[in-house]
Structures are given as C-alpha cells and as structure tokens.
Write a protein that holds these residues in place. Structure first.
Motif, PDB file in Angstrom:
ATOM      1  N   LEU A 182       0.703 -15.325  -0.064  1.00 32.63           N
ATOM      2  CA  LEU A 182       1.390 -14.036  -0.196  1.00 32.63           C
ATOM      3  C   LEU A 182       1.716 -13.735  -1.654  1.00 32.63           C
ATOM      4  O   LEU A 182       1.584 -12.593  -2.104  1.00 32.63           O
ATOM      5  N   GLN A 183       2.128 -14.749  -2.389  1.00 33.77           N
ATOM      6  CA  GLN A 183       2.477 -14.550  -3.795  1.00 33.77           C
ATOM      7  C   GLN A 183       1.266 -14.106  -4.601  1.00 33.77           C
ATOM      8  O   GLN A 183       1.366 -13.227  -5.471  1.00 33.77           O
ATOM      9  N   LEU A 184       0.106 -14.676  -4.319  1.00 32.01           N
ATOM     10  CA  LEU A 184      -1.109 -14.261  -5.019  1.00 32.01           C
ATOM     11  C   LEU A 184      -1.394 -12.793  -4.738  1.00 32.01           C
ATOM     12  O   LEU A 184      -1.700 -12.022  -5.657  1.00 32.01           O
ATOM     13  N   GLY A 185      -1.320 -12.393  -3.467  1.00 28.87           N
ATOM     14  CA  GLY A 185      -1.564 -10.991  -3.131  1.00 28.87           C
ATOM     15  C   GLY A 185      -0.616 -10.056  -3.850  1.00 28.87           C
ATOM     16  O   GLY A 185      -1.027  -9.006  -4.376  1.00 28.87           O
ATOM     17  N   THR A 186       0.659 -10.415  -3.899  1.00 33.33           N
ATOM     18  CA  THR A 186       1.651  -9.590  -4.596  1.00 33.33           C
ATOM     19  C   THR A 186       1.331  -9.500  -6.082  1.00 33.33           C
ATOM     20  O   THR A 186       1.426  -8.428  -6.691  1.00 33.33           O
ATOM     21  N   THR A 187       0.930 -10.615  -6.667  1.00 36.58           N
ATOM     22  CA  THR A 187       0.637 -10.664  -8.102  1.00 36.58           C
ATOM     23  C   THR A 187      -0.492  -9.721  -8.482  1.00 36.58           C
ATOM     24  O   THR A 187      -0.440  -9.065  -9.528  1.00 36.58           O
TER      25      THR A 187
ATOM     26  N   ARG B  67      -1.475  -7.045  -6.769  1.00 38.54           N
ATOM     27  CA  ARG B  67      -1.226  -5.719  -6.196  1.00 38.54           C
ATOM     28  C   ARG B  67      -2.034  -5.450  -4.935  1.00 38.54           C
ATOM     29  O   ARG B  67      -2.429  -4.329  -4.646  1.00 38.54           O
ATOM     30  N   LEU B  68      -2.277  -6.496  -4.165  1.00 35.03           N
ATOM     31  CA  LEU B  68      -2.803  -6.377  -2.801  1.00 35.03           C
ATOM     32  C   LEU B  68      -1.853  -7.199  -1.922  1.00 35.03           C
ATOM     33  O   LEU B  68      -2.211  -8.276  -1.438  1.00 35.03           O
ATOM     34  N   PRO B  69      -0.614  -6.708  -1.728  1.00 38.00           N
ATOM     35  CA  PRO B  69       0.460  -7.545  -1.189  1.00 38.00           C
ATOM     36  C   PRO B  69       0.515  -7.684   0.321  1.00 38.00           C
ATOM     37  O   PRO B  69       1.293  -8.490   0.829  1.00 38.00           O
ATOM     38  N   TYR B  70      -0.284  -6.910   1.052  1.00 39.75           N
ATOM     39  CA  TYR B  70      -0.229  -6.973   2.513  1.00 39.75           C
ATOM     40  C   TYR B  70      -1.345  -7.889   3.015  1.00 39.75           C
ATOM     41  O   TYR B  70      -2.533  -7.590   2.848  1.00 39.75           O
ATOM     42  N   ILE B  71      -0.953  -8.994   3.607  1.00 36.74           N
ATOM     43  CA  ILE B  71      -1.911 -10.044   3.964  1.00 36.74           C
ATOM     44  C   ILE B  71      -1.951 -10.205   5.474  1.00 36.74           C
ATOM     45  O   ILE B  71      -0.903 -10.234   6.129  1.00 36.74           O
ATOM     46  N   ASP B  72      -3.162 -10.321   6.016  1.00 40.99           N
ATOM     47  CA  ASP B  72      -3.289 -10.711   7.418  1.00 40.99           C
ATOM     48  C   ASP B  72      -4.384 -11.755   7.562  1.00 40.99           C
ATOM     49  O   ASP B  72      -5.404 -11.706   6.882  1.00 40.99           O
ATOM     50  N   LEU B  73      -4.113 -12.713   8.432  1.00 40.50           N
ATOM     51  CA  LEU B  73      -5.055 -13.774   8.766  1.00 40.50           C
ATOM     52  C   LEU B  73      -5.263 -13.724  10.268  1.00 40.50           C
ATOM     53  O   LEU B  73      -4.314 -13.830  11.035  1.00 40.50           O
ATOM     54  N   VAL B  74      -6.516 -13.538  10.689  1.00 40.74           N
ATOM     55  CA  VAL B  74      -6.857 -13.462  12.112  1.00 40.74           C
ATOM     56  C   VAL B  74      -7.949 -14.489  12.364  1.00 40.74           C
ATOM     57  O   VAL B  74      -8.988 -14.468  11.703  1.00 40.74           O
TER      58      VAL B  74
ATOM     59  N   PHE C 122      -6.615  -9.186   2.067  1.00 38.37           N
ATOM     60  CA  PHE C 122      -5.626  -8.746   1.088  1.00 38.37           C
ATOM     61  C   PHE C 122      -5.720  -7.225   1.026  1.00 38.37           C
ATOM     62  O   PHE C 122      -6.774  -6.679   0.705  1.00 38.37           O
ATOM     63  N   SER C 123      -4.626  -6.543   1.332  1.00 38.44           N
ATOM     64  CA  SER C 123      -4.642  -5.075   1.371  1.00 38.44           C
ATOM     65  C   SER C 123      -3.531  -4.506   0.508  1.00 38.44           C
ATOM     66  O   SER C 123      -2.548  -5.183   0.188  1.00 38.44           O
ATOM     67  N   GLY C 124      -3.699  -3.219   0.167  1.00 36.48           N
ATOM     68  CA  GLY C 124      -2.671  -2.555  -0.621  1.00 36.48           C
ATOM     69  C   GLY C 124      -2.888  -1.059  -0.671  1.00 36.48           C
ATOM     70  O   GLY C 124      -3.792  -0.526  -0.025  1.00 36.48           O
ATOM     71  N   ASP C 125      -2.051  -0.400  -1.473  1.00 38.29           N
ATOM     72  CA  ASP C 125      -2.117   1.053  -1.565  1.00 38.29           C
ATOM     73  C   ASP C 125      -2.908   1.521  -2.777  1.00 38.29           C
ATOM     74  O   ASP C 125      -2.840   2.680  -3.173  1.00 38.29           O
TER      75      ASP C 125
END
Length: 197
Positions: A26-31, A33-40, A138-141
């Motif tokens: 999660l920290q990597l994604g935030t760093t 700017r792709l802070p929304y993470i999902d693992l399926v 990794f998703s974001g706006d």
C-alpha cells in the motif's frame, strides 16, 4: 536498481506479518500516486465465488455496476486480466487498450472512474505451492498521460513488488494460519486462507 524498488524490497524482507506485507504494498502505491490497491486471487480448482479479495478502498459501486448476476463481482472485474505474464493498463482512461471489453465490464470501469479510479496498472500474479493465480492492481485518479508517466518512472518497481509481495503475502498468511492452528512441521496440512479485507 531504482532506489524506490530497493527500499520497498528491503521492507518486504523485514515484514513479519501479512498485515506488514500488505502495508508495504500500500505504501508503494501511495508513493507513486496509485494508492488504491486490490488483490484478487484463487486456486485453479476453486469456483469464481471462492476468490479471495484484499483491497484498501470502498467498492460498493462494483456490486451496483455488475448487479446480482455475479456472486463475486471481483472475478468479473479482474479475471479478464489474469492471462499471461504481461501487466495491463485498465480502467476508463484505457478502454482503447482492451479489445475484448464487454458491456458489463465497461459499466464497471465507468463506475470505478466515478469513484476516483479511472486508471489501473494490473499485474498478473501467481505461485505454485500452493497454486494461486490472480491480479494485483494499483489504481488512482491520474489522467492517462499522468498514469503513463508514473509507469515510465516506476513501472518496474510496481511489477516487481506485485510479484514478490504476492508470494510473501501468501506464504506469511500460511505461516500465520499454521501458528494459529498449532500445526507443527511434522503434521502440516494443506490449507487456504479465506481472507477478505
């Protein structure tokens, strides 16, 4: 090796619990700017309804977008992206990249965009023992142009951490399950961790 990748892999090395592993991802994604993470993910023999989902954002919109025809809407949302080894760009900003887009999936991408996730970098992940296959996204706006710039700068780190992090997360979970069930090395059992969080 890029500094961000080296730092994140070092943190994964030090992580002792599945919560710490997930927090590092999660920290990597935030760093970047792709802070929304999902693992399926799921095992090959399991039904789509048995998929395990980890995510750090509210996804009520996905249930509404795909309706009641999908008992596990996450498999419909991410399963088309599990094929092969190549990461994919997904989301409303990248509909032109998906040659097999379906109407329900397009609706799901539109709903995601309305909820701040117009762009996703989706990495197929797998491991063999136990056998699991799925996606870490990794998703974001960020806009299309911004997302492509993020991937030029950090795509290697995101892909590597997704692959390594997935394996570390599963093996850590299995260790936690074994410890919680008081299973010794001499009487290990095959187990799956049914986690949704």
């Amino acid at each position: 090796m890029p500094e961000l990748l080296q730092t994140t892999l070092g943190e994964l090395d030090l992580a002792k619990t599945s919560k710490e592993v997930w927090g590092t991802i999660l920290q990597l994604g935030t760093t970047v700017r792709l802070p929304y993470i999902d693992l399926v993910y799921k095992a090959p023999h399991q039904t789509e309804q048995a998929a395990k989902v980890w995510k750090n954002y509210n996804s009520d919109w996905l249930d509404r977008a795909l309706g009641t025809s999908h008992q596990c809407p996450w498999t419909a949302f991410r399963a088309p992206l599990t094929q092969g080894l190549t990461p994919r760009l997904a989301g409303q900003q990248f509909l032109d990249k998906d040659t097999k887009i379906t109407a329900p999936l397009e609706s799901a991408y539109e709903a995601a965009a309305s909820n701040g996730l117009p762009s996703s970098f989706v990495v197929p992940v797998s491991m063999h023992a136990p056998p699991y296959k799925g996606t870490l996204s990794f998703s974001g706006d960020a806009s299309r142009r911004e997302t492509l710039a993020i991937l030029r700068a950090h795509g290697w780190a995101l892909q590597t951490v997704a692959l390594v992090g997935f394996n570390k997360l599963i093996t850590t979970q299995l260790r936690e399950f074994s410890a919680g069930a008081n299973i010794t090395e001499n009487n290990q059992i095959s187990c799956a961790c049914w986690v949704k969080g």
